[in-house]
Design an enzyme around this catalytic site. Structure first.
Site, PDB file in Angstrom:
ATOM      1  N   LYS A  34     -49.193   8.791 -20.032  1.00 31.84           N
ATOM      2  CA  LYS A  34     -50.010   9.278 -21.155  1.00 31.84           C
ATOM      3  C   LYS A  34     -49.490   8.753 -22.496  1.00 31.84           C
ATOM      4  CE  LYS A  34     -50.021  13.887 -21.935  1.00 31.84           C
ATOM      5  NZ  LYS A  34     -49.810  14.222 -23.355  1.00 31.84           N
ATOM      6  N   ARG A  39     -50.586   4.809 -27.083  1.00 28.19           N
ATOM      7  CA  ARG A  39     -50.095   3.697 -27.898  1.00 28.19           C
ATOM      8  C   ARG A  39     -50.877   2.422 -27.608  1.00 28.19           C
ATOM      9  NH1 ARG A  39     -46.386   7.484 -27.313  1.00 28.19           N
ATOM     10  NH2 ARG A  39     -44.539   7.634 -28.640  1.00 28.19           N
ATOM     11  N   GLY A 106     -51.078  16.645 -29.469  1.00 25.24           N
ATOM     12  CA  GLY A 106     -50.197  16.400 -30.610  1.00 25.24           C
ATOM     13  C   GLY A 106     -49.987  14.915 -30.843  1.00 25.24           C
ATOM     14  N   ARG A 134     -49.466  23.970 -34.422  1.00 31.38           N
ATOM     15  CA  ARG A 134     -48.250  23.129 -34.355  1.00 31.38           C
ATOM     16  C   ARG A 134     -47.917  22.496 -35.712  1.00 31.38           C
ATOM     17  NH1 ARG A 134     -48.669  19.577 -29.075  1.00 31.38           N
ATOM     18  NH2 ARG A 134     -46.493  19.205 -29.618  1.00 31.38           N
ATOM     19  N   SER A 178     -37.957  12.880 -32.811  1.00 34.88           N
ATOM     20  CA  SER A 178     -39.338  12.890 -32.311  1.00 34.88           C
ATOM     21  C   SER A 178     -39.936  11.491 -32.205  1.00 34.88           C
ATOM     22  CB  SER A 178     -40.200  13.761 -33.245  1.00 34.88           C
ATOM     23  OG  SER A 178     -41.561  13.472 -33.042  1.00 34.88           O
ATOM     24  N   ASP A 331     -40.380  17.004 -21.876  1.00 34.44           N
ATOM     25  CA  ASP A 331     -41.571  17.661 -21.333  1.00 34.44           C
ATOM     26  C   ASP A 331     -41.317  18.247 -19.948  1.00 34.44           C
ATOM     27  OD1 ASP A 331     -42.938  17.043 -23.618  1.00 34.44           O
ATOM     28  OD2 ASP A 331     -43.742  15.163 -22.845  1.00 34.44           O
ATOM     29  N   ARG A 406     -48.254  21.682 -19.039  1.00 36.11           N
ATOM     30  CA  ARG A 406     -46.996  21.564 -18.284  1.00 36.11           C
ATOM     31  C   ARG A 406     -46.536  22.929 -17.767  1.00 36.11           C
ATOM     32  NH1 ARG A 406     -46.870  16.305 -18.195  1.00 36.11           N
ATOM     33  NH2 ARG A 406     -47.133  15.228 -20.156  1.00 36.11           N
TER      34      ARG A 406
HETATM   35  C1  S3P Z   1     -44.543  12.140 -27.049  1.00 40.47           C
HETATM   36  C2  S3P Z   1     -43.336  12.551 -27.547  1.00 40.47           C
HETATM   37  C3  S3P Z   1     -42.757  13.883 -27.302  1.00 40.47           C
HETATM   38  C4  S3P Z   1     -43.411  14.561 -26.110  1.00 40.47           C
HETATM   39  C5  S3P Z   1     -44.902  14.446 -26.140  1.00 40.47           C
HETATM   40  C6  S3P Z   1     -45.352  12.996 -26.161  1.00 40.47           C
HETATM   41  C7  S3P Z   1     -45.043  10.787 -27.404  1.00 40.47           C
HETATM   42  O1  S3P Z   1     -42.932  14.716 -28.426  1.00 40.47           O
HETATM   43  O2  S3P Z   1     -43.032  15.912 -26.050  1.00 40.47           O
HETATM   44  O3  S3P Z   1     -45.477  15.083 -24.997  1.00 40.47           O
HETATM   45  O4  S3P Z   1     -45.984  10.290 -26.754  1.00 40.47           O
HETATM   46  O5  S3P Z   1     -44.486  10.210 -28.342  1.00 40.47           O
HETATM   47  P1  S3P Z   1     -42.067  14.575 -29.802  1.00 40.47           P
HETATM   48  O6  S3P Z   1     -42.052  13.186 -30.152  1.00 40.47           O
HETATM   49  O7  S3P Z   1     -42.790  15.392 -30.814  1.00 40.47           O
HETATM   50  O8  S3P Z   1     -40.731  15.147 -29.549  1.00 40.47           O
END
Ligand code: S3P
Length: 473
Positions: A34, A39, A106, A134, A178, A331, A406
């Site tokens: 995912k 990306r 997110g 969030r 992050s 995750d 999850r």
């Molecule tokens: C992700 C980064 C992680 C992860 C999210 C997907 C990504 O979050 O928990 O499910 O695709 O960059 P954070 O970057 O906010 O820690």
């Protein structure tokens, strides 16, 4: 703008029950990763030309990203196997005619806020009830310093983004640990004049860094456990690329865990991404003594790939994990908690503050679900302790998903391996990453049922059966 345009069809609530299951057997593949898929779509959209991406997952989150890119003028044609993206080049998005709905995702919200900050028009980002809670402030501040105008409701969605083209380079944008923030700033930096510097406090998943060269982009990443920097120049010309996305290690984790926890299981999960910054869960399983072999099968999309050979029945020992390991299995902690519930002894996972701001407050969701199913668990600050049962936990209880895919899948795995069935309310959340989860699990032997409504419209058939059994007990 018509009112109904900014509304997505609300998901109807779904309850699933996972029952103690026979051994899982066979071979399977997983949907594409995912994180990599979001990306790939966004980078392809920022090239002037046609990219072909194979193995996009049928995830609602990824669909939200694709739908928003379409609303920004990008042509994306999709069949089951392949997405063909006709990109518009850096800074080429068209002003959208409606608010952009990120659903539960997110990653969609954060990455696209980065890209939209470099476009000189106003757009509105909205999301579902979970995403709207969030935090976005960590994103807004550095992008505002680069010249974007972002108005939020108390640092949360909805966001009104008025971009600036070109942006000012980021002098020292702080992404913490992050990967979403890091990628949002990289996407903004591509729309800036001059060299941007992004600071990280710990290495997080590096799919963006690995993917950029595939699209002809350049960046310098210098990150280790103590932190580091990513530097890149703006206004680079990206070129189209075609590649396949490897299987999602976060989706595969549920199948690997179920196979390891159900005695006599023997399951091969093929072609899974084993990027060192994503495989923490598998390393933790090995430390616990699980019968797991990670057999490399080469590379795709600049990512290492492997078959996971999982066998059930070995006794597991408790583990302690350090805060520094958190980004590599971020995750997977809800599922690791379920695995730890089967181990001998108390496991302790340290430094989990980020789990409070995921699709749900995952720490509270884990505690509530475990307690309802006869497993002792406690929190001390950001450290989670799970009292292992030294075998199958009781189960027999209810777990709520709190709109978090999850959490829903982790507790269904508990139901497959516990002494008694586990009922998961809010299982519709699973569609965020893996709509075919229950079907795939059933095809390998897992028993997951959706209760049938009774004619009286009240209790379900399963509830009636559960009540009958409870009375016999
Ligand atoms: C992700 C980064 C992680 C992860 C999210 C997907 C990504 O979050 O928990 O499910 O695709 O960059 P954070 O970057 O906010 O820690």
């Amino acid at each position: 703008m018509k009112k109904e345009e900014n509304r997505r069809k609300p998901m109807s609530a779904k309850t699933l029950t996972a029952e103690p299951s026979p051994p899982l057997k066979g071979e399977t593949t997983m949907p594409g990763d995912k994180s990599i898929a979001h990306r790939a779509l966004i980078f392809a959209a920022l090239t002037a030309g046609r990219s072909e991406i194979d193995g996009l997952p049928p995830s609602e989150d990824v669909a939200a990203t694709a739908e928003i890119l379409r609303a920004l003028g990008v042509q994306i044609a999709q069949d089951k196997k392949r997405a063909t993206v006709n990109g518009l080049g850096i800074g080429g998005f068209a002003p959208p005619q409606k608010p952009l709905h990120c659903g539960n995702s997110g990653t969609t919200a954060r990455l696209l806020t980065g890209a939209l900050s470099g476009h000189g028009f106003t757009s509105f980002l909205i999301g579902d009830a979970s995403l709207t809670k969030r935090p976005m402030r960590r994103l807004i501040k550095p992008l505002s310093a680069m010249g974007a105008g972002i108005v939020s409701r108390n640092g949360r969605l909805p966001l009104a983004i008025t971009g600036r083209a070109p942006l000012l380079a980021a002098l020292d944008a702080s992404a913490g640990s992050s990967a979403q923030l890091k990628t949002a700033f990289i996407l903004a930096a591509l729309h800036a004049r001059g060299e941007s510097v992004i600071r990280v406090s710990a290495p997080s998943r590096d799919h963006t860094e690995r993917m950029m060269p595939l699209f002809g982009g350049n960046l310098r990443a210098d990150q280790d456990e103590k932190g580091g920097m990513v530097r890149l120049s703006g206004e680079q010309e990206l070129r189209p690329a075609s590649f396949s996305i490897p299987g999602d290690p976060s989706s595969a984790a549920f199948f690997a865990a179920a196979a390891i926890l159900i005695p006599s299981s023997s399951l091969v999960i093929k072609k899974i991404c084993v990027n060192p910054l994503r495989r923490g869960f598998y390393d933790a399983l090995l430390k616990m003594g699980a019968d797991l072999t990670i057999a490399p099968t080469g590379e795709t999309a600049n990512e290492p790939q492997a078959n996971l050979i999982c066998r059930g029945g070995r006794a597991l020992r408790a583990i302690e994990t350090d805060a520094a390991l958190a980004p590599a299995m971020l995750d997977e902690y809800p599922l690791l908690a379920i695995v730890a519930a089967h181990a001998e002894g108390a496991s302790r996972f340290r430094g989990l503050s980020e789990l409070r701001i995921k699709e749900s407050d995952r720490l509270s969701a884990i505690l509530a679900g475990l307690k309802a199913n006869g497993v002792g668990a406690s929190l001390e600050g950001d450290d989670l302790t799970i009292e292992g049962c030294g075998g199958a936990p009781q189960g027999g209880g209810l777990a709520r998903s709190f709109l978090d895919h999850r959490i829903a899948m982790a507790f269904l795995v508990l139901g497959l391996s516990a002494k008694r069935a586990v009922r998961v309310e809010g299982a519709e959340a699973i569609g965020s990453s893996f709509p075919g989860f229950a079907r795939t699990m059933r095809s390998l032997g897992g028993v997951i049922r959706a209760p049938k409504p009774l004619r009286d419209g009240g209790a379900s058939a399963i509830e009636a059966e559960e009540t009958r059994r409870a009375r016999q007990d």
